[in-house]
Structure formats: structure tokens, C-alpha cells
Design an enzyme around this catalytic site. Structure first.
Site, PDB file in Angstrom:
ATOM      1  N   LEU A  58       7.142  55.505 -40.385  1.00  0.00           N
ATOM      2  CA  LEU A  58       6.030  56.183 -41.048  1.00  0.00           C
ATOM      3  C   LEU A  58       5.891  55.780 -42.507  1.00  0.00           C
ATOM      4  CD1 LEU A  58       5.821  59.962 -40.108  1.00  0.00           C
ATOM      5  CD2 LEU A  58       4.047  58.215 -39.914  1.00  0.00           C
TER       6      LEU A  58
ATOM      7  N   ARG B 158      18.540  74.713 -41.388  1.00  0.00           N
ATOM      8  CA  ARG B 158      19.503  73.994 -40.555  1.00  0.00           C
ATOM      9  C   ARG B 158      20.931  74.075 -41.061  1.00  0.00           C
ATOM     10  NH1 ARG B 158      15.575  68.816 -39.336  1.00  0.00           N
ATOM     11  NH2 ARG B 158      14.223  69.981 -37.924  1.00  0.00           N
TER      12      ARG B 158
ATOM     13  N   SER C  88      10.353  66.346 -42.940  1.00  0.00           N
ATOM     14  CA  SER C  88      10.705  64.918 -42.994  1.00  0.00           C
ATOM     15  C   SER C  88       9.504  64.053 -42.649  1.00  0.00           C
ATOM     16  CB  SER C  88      11.876  64.589 -42.073  1.00  0.00           C
ATOM     17  OG  SER C  88      11.527  64.798 -40.741  1.00  0.00           O
TER      18      SER C  88
END
Lengths: 629, 249
Positions: free
Chosen positions: A15, A299, A420
């Protein structure tokens, strides 16, 4: 040469690299795009759950400011804040652009973009495309790059591996050398600027959630040529990794966002089928410990909780390193529709149907918050990052830019889920614009001549390859990689202590020494996969030392970096206003005085030299600690 | 033999050299898939005859069936090697490259034809540029989304191309995967503005009419992309285009 049109090199076709490519081309700069394989196969495809952007279409009153706050606090204040501010502000525009590219975002009954809940957040803010969002976003930009390729504005060099940077006499990055992975020929390529978009480094941990090409080798090479590497010690363990022999496949955070619950039997070693265990004999530890966020805590918090339940309380399922991730209470057709792609992965590799049986998961190395140090320029008018500044995303090597997971910006000490894909896209876009500004702002006259440097660097790389192919050393690179993964997983994991870290550093120095005595089973001159792999292993070990050295230096707990010896827990049952809590805040601020700094490693022949740099907290000064209870 | 997994692998050193076969055996583990088994072979590349050889070369990346890298013929059928669990396979497990593509080495093939064909059919949306124009694409109903999403999951792995009786080294056929992308782009609310260009690209030589509806493609697609249904729809679109070309409108 000086009359030629300006060109840029982009290394990496995920990306970040593809976004950078698009923006360079749109600025009139043609791009040589290098990738280890067809860019469409990049690791971005593995991101499942979604991409964060405040659209506020769920009647919850979500705001861009809250996205900024969540990202900053999610990262335990360790990331420079002006770039975060700009990223969050521009996220909705990125989504609109992706939508125009044809990305198949999931829809509401009204045909608008749907949103789901993700960790560390209280509002639905995550745009998604089924459960393969990264794949869909990647394909969107891949198609646009193909359009420009068709117009002759992008030249792809797929199946080429960057070996080194080419630096001129002024220390500026003016190109790269790369290895043709088929012919094994080394060539050097010059450009007016180079952008690294080479992704993560999960393979440093042996088994991780990353694709097998996510070695971090390219970032390591830049580091060894002088680029600073920041916050290496911050490695995100994803709480819900599938247990696997060859790879720790990922069970998306989207599962928890859609309602999955994490639990383990209250009785140690309970042998019963999970479905037959009554509700009151199940320990929903995240919901008990963090009632405000429950299963969607960030997380780092979730991974540590699972670690505690399994390693300290001895409550892993059947006494093993695993707990349940349970979707079976949700309607099967809803689950299939929202999470189909990832459930398929679980079913394929375990043979169990997650709508029938709770999944078994354990934390897995997943994402590197750290990466190449990048500069940025603040816009005094907005407090955010200044548009079009050539400083944005430039590394410590002039002319070399970094974006995506291989840069160390945005996520600080812990990354929020679905940030992300956002940072990869945004940073790629910015790096492309910034490199274009750098190129147009620099005169081509009077630059140090490159011809000699290009040739010398190419010969140096050729020599390394020749020596490796001829070497008859006793060390097997595959075995060495396994040892590397073992050291990092055992001693630089979810919980760390200085004795283990010292052992890790000694072990890694020893590995590095041994990695100079490799012997390859394949010495062939054509499409030899062992040669590039051997070089990657050598460079992974260098990066592992950076990670371990940063961890050794940082005597505190912050985000994903956790040293129990230095833990400062929020007093149980105490909240803002309680004297015990306020006293905690004072101690927390004192700790920030000492440790709220970015780690910056510089390469030396003896190993990493670690220093600290201040963090820009001008957007949200660190007044209130992270608290997900 | 239950404690080993046996492989028969087609080797080829160079695109221009001939193939040969080697057999390997590795210790049994229930969890092995074909890629993890190849990794085990790579670390200790010794054939069942005790000869130490160069490790086989193959392509893989994500290991979770989403990148499309590791397509090979496993026991005669093209599929993703990472999700081919050895416990479900008959032994010796026979591994071959997808021979409809040029072999680079061993199990590694050159799939650039697929990407070239995506260019040939203009599989992209023609946007003004990759910047925010402060408006998104027009709305898409959940029903349209269902079809689009199914098509958009094509990972260009090449299994359908390998199974197709009409795609091959010396043939011009575009192949099922790039064709399905034409339908996806034509279905997008603004992508359909360039519908005629894409349809013309598949109405010429090597286009849609080379498909004989063998249905092999849809049977091997690891992502269940509705390839034959897409090709059927494209047939109707090209017919309509032909009428538009003749009669205008």
C-alpha cells in the site's frame, strides 16, 4: 543525464509504495518501482479487519479529535503528534479516494460505507471490505499504478531485490543496487530520490503473522548504511494469532469488534469440550478486568492479559499456550457475512468451524511500531504536518524517504487495530508528495558525479554474492534463522527482563558472527533462492540486535514493551479523583520525564548505538494515563 | 511409511533445460501443508536416494491463501500450496509447476501474462487522480456489493488459467481471471463509463469467444470467484455492445 526527466525509485509495492508511486507520477516524476515479487502479492493483502476514518455515520457522535486522541493514547504518547493529527484529519479523504478507485467497501442497506468497531476505540470507525480489507485496498492502488504503467509513467521491476543504497559524495541517496532474483545479476539504478516502502520485519521473530518476505532486510540495509532506526523495541503482539507450525496466521480483531469473546475455563486443565462448559465456569478475563472496553481493549493490553492468564495463572486451555476466541453465541449467517474471509482461513488450516466451536488463539508477533526514523515539518497554522514539505518522511539520509510499516512514525509504543492500513496509505501518499517536493526543490547542477559510485557499489555487492556462493561454511542459513526466531520469541517477547535481554544480546552477537560462515546448498547461477535468503538472514540478525538493544535500554513499561520489574499499575478500583489514582498520575508523569522519548539506534561495527530523542506532544500533552478499565 | 511424508517433485534448472523428477521424504507432522513441507525439504535437501541436491525453488508469501503466490499443481491440480494440507493428500504427493505458464525454475513460473492481460482489458477505474475530491463514489446496494466483492477477491493466482483448456504458452486467450475483472470494473458506478473500451478489448482476438465454457476455471478457483457466471454476463454485455457499435446509442 542532467537533462533527463526526473525519476524516483520506490522500493516495495504494498500500500505505501503504490501510494507513493501514484503521487510521484501525478507530480510529473516517472517511477522505477522495485519489488521482490508481483506487487499485488504484497503483505498489505493480509490486513483483514479494516481501515480507520471518522465518518460518523452510526449516530455515535464520533469525531476526528477522538481518533487523534485514541491513536496518541493507544501508542502510549510515544509517537510525534502533529503527523498523527494530519493523518486522522485526512483519513476520510483517503477513504473517498479509495472508493473512487473502485475498492469494494462493505455497504449499509442504504448503499453507504458500513463501519465496524475495533480495539482501543468506543465508536464504530472502521471502514471495511468484508474481512479482506487490505487485499481490496491494495488492489485499488495496484490498478491505478497499472493504469500509469500502461501510460509509460511507471516501470516495474518485479522479482528484483534491493541490496543497498547508492550514496553520493555528499552522503545523499542517489539510487540503489538491486539483484535480479532470476539471473542473479546485480545492477545499479540512479534516481533523484529513493523511497523505501519495504514493510515489516516479522520474520526476525521466526514465526509471526507476517508474510514470509517480511524480513526487514531492506530497512536493515539502509540502517547499516547510516539511516537511523527508531523505537525498534516496540513490537506488537497480536492477541489472536492462530497456533501454527509454519506461520502464526491471524484471526482479525474484527472478530472481537463484531462481538467475539475471549475466555478460558476457570478450572486449570479443564478437559471438557468448550461448548459443554457452563457460562459461570468460564473466565471472560478481558470483560472482568476491563469492563469499559471489554474484548476490544487495545492489542498490547489484550496480549498481556492472555499472557498473564496462561503463563502466570496457569489457565491456558488444556494447560497449553492458548485461550478461546468465541463467536458461537452470534448468529452464524451474520458472522459469515461479516467475517467470511477470515473464518475460511481458520477452517482451512484447522478443520474446525468457528461458528460451531470456539477458536483457539495465542498472541503472535505481528507489527513493528518502530522503523526507520523519519523527519517531518510542522505547519504553524494548523499544528499538523506541513503539506508538501520535503522534510516529511525523509530519513536521516538526505534523499531517502520511508513510508509504511518500515517507518517508525505514527504508532508510538502500540498501534491501534485498523490504523495500519491508514498509516500505510497516508504515509505512502505523503512520502510520494514529499519526495516530489524534494526533487523539484533541488538543482541538478553541481551535484557530485555518480558514475564512479554506481559502479563501485555494484561491484561491492557482486563481490558479496560471489563470496557467499563460493563459501563452504558450516552454518545453514535456514537453521540460523530458526535460532534467531527462538532467541527473539523466548527473550524479547510479550514480557521482558534485563537478564534475558542480556542473554539475547550475547546470543545475537554470536549468531551474527556465525552468519559470516554460511554454506549454501544451492550454488546455481539461476533463480537461486538460497542466496538472497542467506543475505536476508544476515540482515535480520542486525535488526534483531537493534530491537533487543532498545528493549534492554528501556527500563519501563510502555505499550507493547513490558518489563514487569518496572511496572506501575493503576491502583485497583481507583479512578480519577481518588487520591490513590492522583498519586499514581504523579508517578506516571515522573516516569514520562525520564522515558517519554524515542529510541534512536545508529549502526556501528560493534553493534547498535542507542540514543534517545524527544517526542513532540504539542497536540495532546501527556496529562492523563491510558486507562481501559 | 506413516511416519514420513513423501514427495515427488518435478525439477527444472532453467527455462531452457529439460525437466527431471526427484523424490523426498520428511518426518510426518499432522500440521504440514505443502509449503511448510517444502520449507522442511529446503533445510535438508536430501532425496530418498540419499543425494544432497539444490533445494527446490517455489514461490510463496502470505501462507494464508490471500496473496496468490504459491499456486502449483498438487497431485495434478493447480491450487494454493499453503492451504494444501498433507493429511488430505494421497502420497507420494506429486508437485509440478503450472505448466500453462513459462517455467522459471522448478515450481516457479512466470505469471506476467496474467498481469499483461489485466492491462490489455484496462482493469482499472479511470479517475482524475489519487486525491480527495471531497466526494466518494455513488452508492452501491448491498446486493451489487455481494457480486462485486466476490469478483474482487481474485488474487491473480493463476489456478483458473492453468485449468483452462484455451489459455497457454502459444495462445492469445486472455483467460478467465482477467475477464472476470472486466465485469467488476464495468459494474462500478463510474467504472462503467469506460465499459465500451473494456468490452472492445475482449471482443477482439483472444477475447471472450475463445472460451468454450469448459467450466474448469470455476472448479479450481480457491476463492470461489464466480468466473463462469461472469463470463456469461460479459457475453450479454458484448452482444449489447456490438448492437450499440452497429446501431449507435
Amino acid at each position: 543525464m542532467s537533462t533527463a526527466k526526473p525519476t524516483a525509485i520506490v522500493v516495495g509495492g504494498g500500500l505505501g509504495g503504490l501510494w507513493a508511486t501514484l503521487r510521484l507520477v501525478e507530480a510529473g516524476i516517472s517511477v522505477d518501482l522495485f519489488a521482490l515479487f508481483e506487487v499485488k502479492r504484497s503483505h498489505s493483502a493480509c490486513a483483514q479487519g479494516g481501515i480507520n476514518a471518522v465518518l460518523d455515520t452510526k449516530g455515535q457522535g464520533d469525531t476526528v479529535w477522538q481518533h487523534i486522541v485514541d491513536t496518541i493514547k493507544g501508542g502510549a504518547y510515544l509517537a510525534d503528534q502533529p503527523p498523527i493529527k494530519t493523518m486522522c484529519e485526512e483519513a476520510p479523504g483517503l477513504i473517498r479516494t479509495f472508493e473512487r478507485m473502485g475498492v469494494t467497501f462493505s455497504r449499509t442497506p442504504e448503499g453507504l460505507l458500513d463501519l465496524r468497531l475495533f480495539g482501543g476505540v468506543k465508536y464504530k470507525r472502521t471502514v471495511f471490505a468484508g474481512a479482506s480489507t487490505g487485499q481490496q485496498l491494495l488492489y485499488g492502488v495496484d490498478e491505478q499504478v497499472r493504469r500509469y504503467e500502461d501510460q509509460g509513467l511507471v516501470r516495474k521491476h518485479e522479482w528484483w531485490e534491493m541490496l543497498s543504497l547508492v550514496l553520493d559524495g555528499d552522503g545523499r541517496c542517489r539510487g540503489i543496487t538491486a539483484l535480479d532474483l532470476r539471473s542473479l545479476q546485480v545492477e545499479s539504478f540512479s534516481a533523484d530520490a529513493v523511497i523505501l516502502a519495504t514493510g515489516g520485519l516479522g520474520l526476525v521473530f521466526g514465526k509471526s503473522t507476517n508474510s514470509s518476505n517480511s524480513t526487514g532486510a531492506a530497512a536493515s540495509r539502509a540502517y547499516q548504511q547510516g539511516a537511523w532506526f527508531m523505537n525498534g523495541e516496540f513490537i506488537q503482539y497480536h492477541p489472536t494469532g492462530m497456533i501454527g507450525d509454519d506461520k502464526l496466521r491471524l484471526m482479525s480483531e474484527a472478530s472481537r469488534g463484531e462481538g467475539a469473546r475471549i475466555w478460558t475455563p476457570r478450572r486449570a486443565g479443564d478437559p471438557r469440550d468448550p461448548r459443554s462448559i457452563p457460562e459461570d465456569e468460564r473466565f471472560y478475563f478481558l470483560e472482568e478486568w476491563y469492563p469499559a472496553y471489554g474484548n476490544t481493549v487495545p492489542r498490547d493490553v489484550a496480549s498481556r492479559a492472555i499472557w498473564k492468564v496462561v503463563k502466570h495463572l496457569g489457565l491456558g486451555v488444556r494447560g497449553e499456550d492458548r485461550v478461546y476466541l468465541d463467536l458461537t453465541h452470534l448468529p452464524a449467517d451474520f458472522v459469515r457475512r461479516r467475517l467470511g474471509a477470515i473464518l475460511e482461513i481458520y477452517e482451512t488450516f484447522t478443520g474446525a468451524d468457528p461458528t460451531e466451536t470456539p477458536m483457539e488463539i495465542f498472541p503472535a508477533p505481528h507489527y513493528s511500531m518502530g522503523g526507520l526514523w523519519i523527519d517531518w515539518e510542522q505547519d504553524p497554522a494548523t499544528g499538523g504536518m506541513k503539506h508538501g514539505s520535503p522534510r516529511n518522511h525523509q530519513t536521516s539520509i538526505p534523499g531517502l524517504f520511508a513510508c509504511g510499516e518500515c517507518d517508525g512514525g505514527y504508532h508510538g509504543a502500540n498501534r491501534l487495530g485498523a490504523n495500519s492500513l491508514l498509516s500505510a496509505s497516508f504515509s505512502g501518499r505523503v512520502a510520494g508528495e514529499s519526495a516530489a517536493a524534494y526533487i523539484s526543490g533541488r538543482s541538478r547542477a553541481g551535484r557530485p558525479d555518480l558514475e564512479g559510485v554506481l559502479g563501485a557499489e555494484q561491484r561491492r555487492q557482486d563481490e558479496i554474492n560471489r563470496a557467499l556462493l563460493a563459501s563452504d561454511g558450516p552454518e545453514n542459513p535456514f537453521a540460523l534463522h530458526r535460532e534467531l526466531g527462538q532467541i527473539m520469541t523466548d527473550k524479547v517477547g510479550v514480557e521482558r527482563d534485563n537478564r534475558s535481554l542480556d542473554e539475547a544480546l550475547t546470543g545475537l552477537a554470536d549468531l551474527q558472527e556465525r552468519s559470516r560462515r554460511l554454506g549454501l546448498d544451492d550454488r546455481g547461477p539461476w533463480a537461486n533462492a538460497s542466496l538472497p535468503y542467506a543475505r536476508q538472514v544476515q540482515d535480520m540478525i542486525v535488526l534483531a540486535r537493534v530491537i533487543a538493544a532498545g528493549a534492554r535500554q528501556r527500563d519501563e513499561c510502555r505499550g507493547s514493551h513490558h518489563k514487569p520489574e518496572f511496572e506501575m499499575e493503576i491502583p485497583a478500583g481507583k479512578f480519577p479523583g481518588d487520591p490513590e489514582f492522583e498519586e499514581y498520575v504523579v508517578r506516571w508523569k515522573e516516569n514520562n520525564e525520564r522515558w517519554l522519548k524515542a529510541t534512536v539506534a545508529q549502526h556501528t561495527p560493534e553493534g547498535p548505538a542507542v540514543d534517545f530523542r524527544p517526542v513532540d506532544t504539542s497536540v495532546l500533552p501527556p496529562e492523563t494515563p491510558r486507562d481501559y478499565r | 511409511m506413516a511416519d514420513t511424508i513423501r514427495f515427488r517433485i518435478r525439477r527444472q534448472d532453467h527455462p531452457d533445460s529439460g525437466p527431471y523428477w526427484q523424490e523426498f521424504a520428511i518426518p510426518y507432522r499432522r500440521e504440514h501443508n505443502v509449503v511448510s513441507a517444502l520449507l522442511a525439504i529446503r533445510e535438508n535437501p536430501v532425496t530418498i536416494d540419499g543425494e544432497r541436491v539444490a533445494p527446490p525453488v517455489w514461490d510463496s508469501n502470505c501462507m494464508e491463501e490471500v496473496c496468490g503466490s504459491c499456486s502449483l499443481r498438487v497431485n495434478g491440480r493447480a491450487r494454493q500450496a499453503c492451504s494444501a494440507l498433507v493429511d488430505t493428500l494421497e502420497q507420494p504427493i506429486v508437485l509440478e509447476p503450472m505448466l500453462t505458464f513459462p517455467v522459471v525454475r522448478d515450481l516457479l513460473v512466470d505469471r506476467s501474462a496474467m498481469f499483461d492481460n489485466l492491462r490489455r482489458v484496462k482493469a482499472w477505474i479511470d479517475i482524475d487522480g489519487s486525491w480527495d475530491i471531497h466526494t466518494g463514489a455513488p452508492r452501491i446496494s448491498p446486493q451489487e456489493w455481494d457480486l462485486n466483492y466476490a469478483l474482487s477477491r481474485c488474487m491473480t493466482c493463476g489456478c483458473c488459467m492453468d485449468a483452462c483448456p484455451h489459455f497457454g504458452l502459444d495462445r492469445d486467450f486472455i483467460g478467465p481471471a482477467p475477464l472476470a475483472q472486466v465485469l467488476l470494473m464495468n459494474s462500478h458506478p463510474t467504472g462503467k463509463y469506460s465499459r465500451a473500451d473494456r468490452l472492445h478489448a475482449i471482443m477482439s482476438d483472444g477475447g471472450l469467444t475463445d472460451c468454450s465454457s469448459a467450466q474448469n476455471c470455476v472448479r479450481v478457483c480457491p476463492k470461489h470467484v464466480p468466473l463462469t457466471a461472469a463470463i456469461g454476463k460479459l457475453g450479454r454485455q458484448t452482444t449489447a455492445q456490438l448492437l450499440r457499435d452497429i446501431f449507435g446509442g
